[in-house]
Design an enzyme around this catalytic site. Structure first.
Site, PDB file in Angstrom:
ATOM      1  N   ARG A  41       0.813  -1.219   0.000  1.00 58.07           N
ATOM      2  CA  ARG A  41       0.000   0.000   0.000  1.00 58.07           C
ATOM      3  C   ARG A  41       0.856   1.284   0.000  1.00 58.07           C
ATOM      4  NH1 ARG A  41      -5.357   1.967   1.612  1.00 58.07           N
ATOM      5  NH2 ARG A  41      -5.111   3.771   2.944  1.00 58.07           N
TER       6      ARG A  41
ATOM      7  N   ILE B 122      -6.827   8.281  -1.186  1.00 62.71           N
ATOM      8  CA  ILE B 122      -6.798   6.819  -1.139  1.00 62.71           C
ATOM      9  C   ILE B 122      -7.625   6.484   0.100  1.00 62.71           C
ATOM     10  CG2 ILE B 122      -4.549   6.905   0.065  1.00 62.71           C
ATOM     11  CD1 ILE B 122      -3.903   4.134  -0.996  1.00 62.71           C
ATOM     12  N   SER B 123      -8.598   5.583  -0.051  1.00 64.34           N
ATOM     13  CA  SER B 123      -9.544   5.326   1.038  1.00 64.34           C
ATOM     14  C   SER B 123      -8.884   4.622   2.223  1.00 64.34           C
ATOM     15  CB  SER B 123     -10.702   4.476   0.522  1.00 64.34           C
ATOM     16  OG  SER B 123     -11.270   5.091  -0.613  1.00 64.34           O
ATOM     17  N   GLN B 124      -9.548   4.739   3.381  1.00 60.93           N
ATOM     18  CA  GLN B 124      -9.119   4.045   4.601  1.00 60.93           C
ATOM     19  C   GLN B 124      -9.039   2.534   4.311  1.00 60.93           C
ATOM     20  OE1 GLN B 124     -12.473   3.562   7.053  1.00 60.93           O
ATOM     21  NE2 GLN B 124     -11.350   3.355   8.965  1.00 60.93           N
TER      22      GLN B 124
END
Ligand code: SAM
Length: 220
Positions: free
Chosen positions: A41, A67-69
């Site tokens: 990530r 960028i999402s959780q």
């Protein structure tokens, strides 16, 4: 994904993220957990933010997008009930992280982004990591990708004012779709299931995404 040499520090951070943020909150599909262990990530964010890449919150990726959780990525991926033969449409490539997670599990990912700079950034990282099963397109994803439809699963990673009708028509029989729907401050995550009897919807809980902008989304 091809093996890339990476700092062991990030491997450990990733294992901790999976244990404490993903598994501990009830994500239990082994394919999803494995994908989270595999995808680095930190390579999907800028160098300055790499040490925060495994934290429990979204991060900026430029162009006022995020960028999402990690947990919401896991929750949405699990809800798609993916198999290795599935062809999946994603609306909102962003950093490319969600597409890479899906590419670890499914046969092919078709991902659409409306911002050219983000698309180019994501393509670089897909090439670096060897994701040859991700196909990209620069366009308004609210109208879908008709030529490649129908899709076994569709994931929308930006908040829509309502469910874009075109996307429902591009879902196969037995297809699953996950989409955040609501106003620009808060949305409900909705899972849609389509079969011969019609469309079924379930609510998965509230969330907050950046806006889905387009013909069947917000008008800027
Ligand atoms: N899935 C991304 C990831 O893993 O990093 C996060 C997506 S970010 C929360 C939402 C993205 O949707 C942004 O990159 C934004 O530009 C994109 N977007 C918004 N409206 C769109 C549209 N109509 N078509 C395609 N992309 C759109």
């Amino acid at each position: 994904m091809k093996m890339v040499k990476e700092d062991l520090k990030y491997v450990r951070m990733r294992e901790q993220m999976v244990k404490k943020q993903i598994e501990a909150r009830g994500i239990n599909d082994p394919k999803v957990l494995e994908a989270f262990i595999n995808v680095p990530r930190h390579l999907f964010v800028s160098e300055a933010l790499m040490d925060q890449a495994y934290s429990d919150y979204p991060l900026p990726i430029g162009e006022q997008q995020t960028i999402s959780q990690p947990y919401i990525v896991a929750e949405m991926t699990q809800a798609l009930q993916l198999t290795e033969n599935d062809r999946v449409l994603e609306i909102g490539t962003g950093s490319g992280y969600q597409a890479a997670i899906i590419a670890e599990i499914a046969y092919r990912v078709y991902t659409i982004e409306r911002i050219h700079k983000l698309l180019v950034q994501a393509r670089k990282i897909f090439d670096k990591l060897g994701y040859h099963n991700i196909v990209m397109r620069l366009s308004d994803g609210t109208t879908g990708w008709k030529e490649e439809s129908p899709f076994d699963a569709i994931i929308v990673t930006a908040g829509a004012p309502e469910i874009p009708y075109n996307l429902i028509t591009q879902l196969s029989m037995g297809g699953r779709m996950v989409i955040p729907v609501g106003d620009q401050y808060s949305q409900e995550l909705i899972k849609i299931y389509k079969d011969e009897k019609g469309i079924r919807q379930t609510q998965m809980g509230s969330c907050r995404f950046v806006r889905l902008i387009g013909e069947q989304g917000w008008k800027n």
